[in-house]
Scaffold this motif. Structure first.
Motif, PDB file in Angstrom:
ATOM      1  N   LEU A   1       0.805  -1.216   0.000  1.00 45.88           N
ATOM      2  CA  LEU A   1       0.000   0.000   0.000  1.00 45.88           C
ATOM      3  C   LEU A   1       0.840   1.269   0.000  1.00 45.88           C
ATOM      4  N   ARG A   2       2.141   1.129   0.205  1.00 41.53           N
ATOM      5  CA  ARG A   2       2.996   2.317   0.282  1.00 41.53           C
ATOM      6  C   ARG A   2       2.921   3.139  -1.015  1.00 41.53           C
ATOM      7  N   GLY A   3       2.961   2.488  -2.164  1.00 46.70           N
ATOM      8  CA  GLY A   3       2.930   3.203  -3.442  1.00 46.70           C
ATOM      9  C   GLY A   3       1.686   4.057  -3.618  1.00 46.70           C
ATOM     10  N   PRO A   4       0.484   3.462  -3.501  1.00 45.18           N
ATOM     11  CA  PRO A   4      -0.722   4.283  -3.642  1.00 45.18           C
ATOM     12  C   PRO A   4      -0.815   5.404  -2.603  1.00 45.18           C
ATOM     13  N   PHE A   5      -0.390   5.126  -1.364  1.00 48.19           N
ATOM     14  CA  PHE A   5      -0.423   6.182  -0.350  1.00 48.19           C
ATOM     15  C   PHE A   5       0.547   7.307  -0.711  1.00 48.19           C
TER      16      PHE A   5
ATOM     17  N   GLY B   1      -8.840   9.787  -5.503  1.00 49.74           N
ATOM     18  CA  GLY B   1      -8.955   8.451  -6.068  1.00 49.74           C
ATOM     19  C   GLY B   1      -7.978   7.458  -5.475  1.00 49.74           C
ATOM     20  N   THR B   2      -6.715   7.821  -5.412  1.00 44.04           N
ATOM     21  CA  THR B   2      -5.716   6.877  -4.910  1.00 44.04           C
ATOM     22  C   THR B   2      -5.817   6.689  -3.398  1.00 44.04           C
ATOM     23  N   PHE B   3      -6.152   7.739  -2.668  1.00 42.46           N
ATOM     24  CA  PHE B   3      -6.254   7.601  -1.216  1.00 42.46           C
ATOM     25  C   PHE B   3      -7.455   6.743  -0.847  1.00 42.46           C
ATOM     26  N   SER B   4      -8.559   6.929  -1.556  1.00 47.76           N
ATOM     27  CA  SER B   4      -9.746   6.118  -1.310  1.00 47.76           C
ATOM     28  C   SER B   4      -9.446   4.647  -1.574  1.00 47.76           C
ATOM     29  N   PHE B   5      -8.787   4.373  -2.684  1.00 46.97           N
ATOM     30  CA  PHE B   5      -8.395   2.996  -3.017  1.00 46.97           C
ATOM     31  C   PHE B   5      -7.470   2.415  -1.953  1.00 46.97           C
ATOM     32  N   ALA B   6      -6.454   3.158  -1.564  1.00 52.27           N
ATOM     33  CA  ALA B   6      -5.458   2.650  -0.623  1.00 52.27           C
ATOM     34  C   ALA B   6      -6.048   2.404   0.763  1.00 52.27           C
ATOM     35  N   THR B   7      -6.878   3.317   1.251  1.00 48.28           N
ATOM     36  CA  THR B   7      -7.449   3.108   2.588  1.00 48.28           C
ATOM     37  C   THR B   7      -8.435   1.949   2.593  1.00 48.28           C
ATOM     38  N   GLN B   8      -9.198   1.819   1.519  1.00 45.02           N
ATOM     39  CA  GLN B   8     -10.142   0.704   1.447  1.00 45.02           C
ATOM     40  C   GLN B   8      -9.389  -0.622   1.336  1.00 45.02           C
ATOM     41  N   ALA B   9      -8.328  -0.660   0.540  1.00 45.15           N
ATOM     42  CA  ALA B   9      -7.520  -1.877   0.434  1.00 45.15           C
ATOM     43  C   ALA B   9      -6.876  -2.222   1.779  1.00 45.15           C
ATOM     44  N   ALA B  10      -6.426  -1.206   2.511  1.00 47.75           N
ATOM     45  CA  ALA B  10      -5.823  -1.452   3.822  1.00 47.75           C
ATOM     46  C   ALA B  10      -6.823  -2.091   4.771  1.00 47.75           C
ATOM     47  N   VAL B  11      -8.060  -1.642   4.728  1.00 44.54           N
ATOM     48  CA  VAL B  11      -9.096  -2.231   5.585  1.00 44.54           C
ATOM     49  C   VAL B  11      -9.280  -3.700   5.236  1.00 44.54           C
ATOM     50  N   TYR B  12      -9.409  -4.006   3.948  1.00 44.80           N
ATOM     51  CA  TYR B  12      -9.679  -5.383   3.544  1.00 44.80           C
ATOM     52  C   TYR B  12      -8.473  -6.298   3.737  1.00 44.80           C
ATOM     53  N   ILE B  13      -7.277  -5.761   3.661  1.00 51.15           N
ATOM     54  CA  ILE B  13      -6.075  -6.581   3.840  1.00 51.15           C
ATOM     55  C   ILE B  13      -5.773  -6.804   5.316  1.00 51.15           C
ATOM     56  N   GLN B  14      -5.925  -5.771   6.132  1.00 53.90           N
ATOM     57  CA  GLN B  14      -5.470  -5.856   7.513  1.00 53.90           C
ATOM     58  C   GLN B  14      -6.517  -6.311   8.504  1.00 53.90           C
ATOM     59  N   ALA B  15      -7.790  -6.147   8.209  1.00 49.58           N
ATOM     60  CA  ALA B  15      -8.827  -6.536   9.166  1.00 49.58           C
ATOM     61  C   ALA B  15      -9.181  -8.009   8.971  1.00 49.58           C
TER      62      ALA B  15
ATOM     63  N   ARG C   1       6.973   1.467   8.552  1.00 44.65           N
ATOM     64  CA  ARG C   1       7.415   0.098   8.283  1.00 44.65           C
ATOM     65  C   ARG C   1       6.253  -0.884   8.216  1.00 44.65           C
ATOM     66  N   THR C   2       5.092  -0.540   8.735  1.00 45.89           N
ATOM     67  CA  THR C   2       3.973  -1.479   8.700  1.00 45.89           C
ATOM     68  C   THR C   2       3.373  -1.610   7.301  1.00 45.89           C
ATOM     69  N   LEU C   3       3.517  -0.608   6.457  1.00 43.83           N
ATOM     70  CA  LEU C   3       2.976  -0.699   5.104  1.00 43.83           C
ATOM     71  C   LEU C   3       3.706  -1.747   4.279  1.00 43.83           C
ATOM     72  N   ALA C   4       4.990  -1.900   4.503  1.00 48.98           N
ATOM     73  CA  ALA C   4       5.757  -2.893   3.760  1.00 48.98           C
ATOM     74  C   ALA C   4       5.383  -4.311   4.182  1.00 48.98           C
ATOM     75  N   ARG C   5       4.881  -4.485   5.403  1.00 44.28           N
ATOM     76  CA  ARG C   5       4.562  -5.819   5.899  1.00 44.28           C
ATOM     77  C   ARG C   5       3.151  -6.266   5.547  1.00 44.28           C
ATOM     78  N   VAL C   6       2.369  -5.423   4.911  1.00 43.86           N
ATOM     79  CA  VAL C   6       0.983  -5.793   4.633  1.00 43.86           C
ATOM     80  C   VAL C   6       0.949  -7.039   3.764  1.00 43.86           C
ATOM     81  N   VAL C   7       1.648  -7.022   2.635  1.00 43.76           N
ATOM     82  CA  VAL C   7       1.763  -8.190   1.774  1.00 43.76           C
ATOM     83  C   VAL C   7       3.189  -8.233   1.276  1.00 43.76           C
ATOM     84  N   SER C   8       3.922  -9.273   1.651  1.00 46.99           N
ATOM     85  CA  SER C   8       5.309  -9.373   1.209  1.00 46.99           C
ATOM     86  C   SER C   8       5.345  -9.751  -0.258  1.00 46.99           C
ATOM     87  N   PRO C   9       6.405  -9.380  -0.999  1.00 44.83           N
ATOM     88  CA  PRO C   9       6.496  -9.745  -2.414  1.00 44.83           C
ATOM     89  C   PRO C   9       6.435 -11.256  -2.626  1.00 44.83           C
ATOM     90  N   ALA C  10       7.045 -12.032  -1.727  1.00 42.25           N
ATOM     91  CA  ALA C  10       7.013 -13.490  -1.862  1.00 42.25           C
ATOM     92  C   ALA C  10       5.592 -14.023  -1.728  1.00 42.25           C
TER      93      ALA C  10
END
Length: 181
Positions: free
Chosen positions: A4-8, A46-60, A122-131
């Motif tokens: 999520l770091r990129g869109p944010f 547009g990008t902030f709305s996408f990123a915050t919504q994705a963060a909710v669905y990924i982290q919750a 640093r928590t944004l990088a841990r949301v989904v690792s590249p691997a």
């Protein structure tokens, strides 16, 4: 998504650029200059709305997505109230070039702080690792948040704060009853 770091960063960077653009806009500015500065805020929304919504669905967790989405919406409402208060306090009775530049300076400073915080979060990088995103490693966060579209969350939440009476009671440039009716 790989993170999520990129869109944010794109979102907050566009807000910072838009605010910097507004610092140079005045009543005599050409239309293209105004449109360019304002368009950057569309990118931000547009990008902030996408990123915050994705963060909710990924982290919750799946069973708490409704609650997390309700709290996200509540935070958006509180932000809108704060933004309206900032507009009213800076512009006062009427809009002016000085008011626009003051507002752009305050919002630009807030955008710069948010950009730096996002850059080093640093928590944004841990949301989904590249691997995990490529399928080479287990992705426990993704598996936990998979929820069928037909399932309703039992603990959804939306906090509504009604501040209308308090806001209407504040001193205004024009009588509030003319506006609210």
């Amino acid at each position: 998504t790989k993170g999520l770091r990129g869109p944010f960063l794109v979102s907050v960077g566009a807000a910072l650029a838009g605010n910097l653009g507004l610092l140079f806009v005045d009543g005599a500015s050409p239309l293209w200059m105004i449109v360019t500065a304002i368009t950057l805020f569309g990118v931000t929304l547009g990008t902030f709305s996408f990123a915050t919504q994705a963060a909710v669905y990924i982290q919750a967790p799946a069973e708490e997505i409704g609650t997390a989405a309700g709290l996200q919406r509540t935070a958006q409402y509180i932000g809108a109230i704060a933004a309206a208060s900032l507009l009213a306090s800076i512009y006062g009775e009427r809009a002016s070039d000085h008011g626009l530049h003051s507002l752009a300076a305050v919002a630009g400073a807030l955008s710069a702080i948010l950009f730096i915080v996002t850059l080093f979060d640093r928590t944004l990088a841990r949301v989904v690792s590249p691997a995990a995103a490529e399928g080479d490693a287990p992705a426990p966060l993704i598996k936990e948040t998979t929820m069928p579209l037909t399932k309703l969350d039992d603990t959804s939440a939306l906090v509504v704060i009604d501040l209308q009476k308090g806001i209407v009671g504040l001193p205004c440039a024009h009588p509030a009853d003319e506006i609210v009716g």
